[in-house]
Design a protein around this motif. Structure first.
Motif, short mmCIF file in Angstrom:
data_model
loop_
_atom_site.label_atom_id
_atom_site.label_comp_id
_atom_site.label_asym_id
_atom_site.label_seq_id
_atom_site.Cartn_x
_atom_site.Cartn_y
_atom_site.Cartn_z
N ASP A 147 0.83 -1.30 0.06
CA ASP A 147 0.10 0.05 0.09
C ASP A 147 0.85 1.08 -0.06
N VAL A 148 0.30 2.49 -0.85
CA VAL A 148 1.12 3.53 -0.58
C VAL A 148 -0.17 4.38 0.04
N HIS A 149 0.24 5.19 1.07
CA HIS A 149 -0.38 6.41 1.96
C HIS A 149 -0.17 7.55 1.71
N VAL A 150 -0.87 8.62 0.98
CA VAL A 150 -0.70 10.00 0.66
C VAL A 150 -1.69 10.70 1.74
N GLN A 151 -0.70 11.02 3.03
CA GLN A 151 -1.23 11.54 4.08
C GLN A 151 -1.14 12.93 4.23
N PRO A 152 -1.98 13.80 4.35
CA PRO A 152 -1.83 15.36 4.74
C PRO A 152 -1.79 15.35 6.12
N ARG A 153 -0.92 16.40 6.49
CA ARG A 153 -0.67 16.92 7.81
C ARG A 153 -0.46 18.30 7.99
N ASN A 154 -0.49 18.78 9.07
CA ASN A 154 -0.32 20.20 9.19
C ASN A 154 0.86 20.90 8.87
N GLY A 155 0.86 21.27 7.50
CA GLY A 155 2.14 21.87 7.04
C GLY A 155 2.87 21.06 5.84
N LYS A 156 2.42 19.83 5.66
CA LYS A 156 3.36 18.93 4.99
C LYS A 156 2.55 17.68 4.51
N THR A 157 2.86 17.01 3.40
CA THR A 157 2.30 15.68 3.20
C THR A 157 3.19 14.86 3.17
N LEU A 158 2.75 13.75 3.72
CA LEU A 158 3.50 12.66 4.13
C LEU A 158 3.32 11.55 3.28
N VAL A 159 4.21 10.66 2.64
CA VAL A 159 4.04 9.60 1.75
C VAL A 159 4.55 8.30 2.54
N ARG A 160 3.69 7.27 2.72
CA ARG A 160 4.17 6.20 3.64
C ARG A 160 3.91 4.93 2.98
N LEU A 161 4.66 4.06 3.09
CA LEU A 161 4.69 2.86 2.17
C LEU A 161 4.42 1.40 3.30
N ARG A 162 3.69 0.55 3.03
CA ARG A 162 3.45 -0.74 3.86
C ARG A 162 3.92 -1.79 3.40
N SER A 163 5.30 -2.12 3.93
CA SER A 163 5.90 -3.22 3.52
C SER A 163 6.07 -4.27 4.67
#
Length: 536
Positions: A148-164
């Motif tokens: 999975d690829v998670h594109v997650q908005p946070r306060n002041g930034k965007t975080l991309v996380r991978l599930r491995s």
């Protein structure tokens, strides 16, 4: 320079090593179109591979602009495969794609490229920056074998996380100003409405990486800081595992195989989301002779194509539920039916009626252990005598991470005692060779790479059927199964620790709740509702 002829009798060799300057300067689309590839020969010098149909003017132009090189003729199919391998190996410049993002222009460029039926991750010639960025992120996920690829908005930034290997980790971080453009591009790929930002949406797409095709299941939901997007990757080129390759112990597999070969009855695979239930079901169906038997499946979604098996996609939003689909399947003269998940009373009753009327039915439930599956069916409203008459067996399972083979090291005798003491089980495996991973580049410093299953098989005997009919609680059912020789998830985990395949930390992480429910005598499944997004 005279080209070297093709030797049709030559044994297929490993893909040649690509010439870096060629791959960096020549787009893959050009290489495909003109059937030419720059590689390194045995002495490390540049060599052009081409077919008899390659335009000589193209070869001369590449010699002038890229590098002077000799020429070798290859068959077109073999060269096409080499081109895909070369560019896939060279990869995508993710950091370059990030650096190229122009926040002001990204809004206009997110939809600049018309959506393709199957997007090619490697062919980014002329693509808009945000398109290149999304392609690069998906490429990184495919290479990392992420699910999975998670594109997650946070306060002041965007975080991309991978599930491995079942766990999430932070992969990339972007300015918040890029977030909407990223989401818009993903929505366009999935055929979703980019103007709708207040409601959840689902979509699907396909991408190609060399010879590999990957299906994407896309989901967006609104959150406080913007839309959150998750991409689930289903790699169609992934090798289908057999039951023993999944980590199923020989003695459990020997008990499980007669159940698969039965003429009729119900077989359940249980566990929480992400425990590998669908993989086990696919492995079981691979053992079936689908050329002589009529095998049909109901899935949500269809994750992998199965040869000689008819697969149906459940679509609840269009009225095609598991229950409705199962009614239709029963009119197709089936021998074996796989129902992706039993979610409600209607589906449960239909599955059991199918099992009682001469069909072999496979399905899944969300429960913590094998014994709790019985009480879950009864809680759904199925009469106990029907469960007792139809159920052949229940397989509970979990996935644990494997110790990395590149950095795994043996434990000392003192460490071995500590490891096994933590899980509270004494494995029968001798000699014991527990290991732990020290962390290396291949496992990203985690000490783990890949996963395997822990299994608990409850085979229904006549004595066990009587207990079901008497509505005995899950704790009593479990105690009876253990007394009859059932290996629990924790015991299977202890054996895999002793073999050096995983660690006590992993076994405890995935079995803590199942152990708690067995000890307290409670059916600890109330917090595991059916999840529509899980698929199986």
């Amino acid at each position: 320079m005279n080209p070297q002829p093709v030797n049709p009798n030559a044994e297929p060799a490993d893909p040649p090593r690509p010439w870096p300057d060629f791959v960096a300067r020549v787009p893959i689309g050009f290489a495909r179109r003109h059937s030419i590839l720059g590689v390194a020969d045995a002495e490390g010098r540049p060599l052009f591979l081409s077919t008899d149909d390659t335009d000589p003017d193209v070869i001369d132009a590449l010699r002038r602009r890229v590098c002077p090189a000799k020429l070798e003729r290859w068959e077109s199919d073999r060269l096409a495969s080499a081109i895909e391998s070369a560019y896939a190996e060279s990869g995508i410049d993710t950091q370059g794609a990030i650096a190229d993002i122009d926040v002001k222009a990204a809004t206009q460029s997110a939809g600049a490229d018309a959506p393709q039926r199957v997007a090619d991750l490697l062919d980014d010639e002329g693509r808009a920056p945000v398109v290149k960025l999304v392609n690069a992120l998906i490429y990184e996920a495919v290479v990392a074998e992420a699910s999975d690829v998670h594109v997650q908005p946070r306060n002041g930034k965007t975080l991309v996380r991978l599930r491995s290997d079942g766990l999430l980790y932070d992969a990339f971080e972007f300015p918040a100003a890029v977030h909407e453009e990223l989401v818009s591009r993903v929505k366009i790929m999935g055929g979703m409405d980019i103007a709708e930002k207040r409601l959840p949406q689902d979509g699907r797409a396909s991408v190609r990486l060399g010879d590999r095709e990957v299906d994407l299941r896309l989901s967006s939901v609104p959150t406080q800081h913007g839309e959150r997007v998750v991409l689930r990757l289903l790699d169609q080129s992934t090798r289908r595992f057999s039951l023993d390759e999944l980590g199923m112990p020989t003695r459990i597999r020997e008990q499980f195989m007669p159940l698969i070969e039965a003429e009729h009855g119900l077989i359940l695979v249980t566990g929480p989301t992400g425990s590998g239930k669908s993989t086990t079901l696919y492995g079981a169906l691979r053992q079936v002779d689908a050329t002589q038997l009529n095998v049909l499946t109901l899935e949500d979604p269809i994750e992998y194509q199965l040869e000689n098996i008819s697969q149906m996609q459940v679509a609840s939003q269009r009225g095609m539920t598991f229950a409705k689909g199962l009614r239709s399947v029963l009119r197709q003269d089936p021998d074996i039916i796989m129902v992706g998940e039993i979610r409600d009373r209607e589906t449960a009753e239909l599955a059991i009626q199918a099992a009682l009327t001469g069909h072999l039915v496979f399905s899944t439930l969300h429960t913590n252990d094998a014994a709790s599956a019985v009480t879950r069916l009864i809680d759904l409203g199925v009469e106990p005598y029907l469960v007792a008459s139809s159920l052949l067996g229940v397989m509970a399972q979990r996935l644990v991470r494997r110790v990395c083979d590149d950095c795994g090291e043996p434990l000392s005798e003192e460490q071995i005692a500590q490891e096994l003491g933590r899980v509270g089980e004494t494995p029968w495996v001798t000699p014991m060779q527990p290991r732990h991973g020290t962390g290396c580049e291949k496992c990203r410093g985690t000490g783990y790479r890949g996963r395997l299953g822990l299994f608990e098989l409850l085979a229904v005997t006549p004595e066990f059927s009587e207990l079901i009919g008497d509505r005995r609680p899950a704790s009593e059912l479990k105690r009876h199964a253990i007394a009859a020789g059932m290996t629990t998830l924790r015991e299977d985990g202890a054996e895999k620790i002793a073999r050096g395949l995983t660690t006590a930390e992993e076994v405890l992480r995935v079995t803590r709740r199942s152990s708690m429910s067995g000890d307290t005598g409670q059916d600890d499944t109330g917090d595991l509702p059916p999840l529509e997004a899980e698929g199986f």
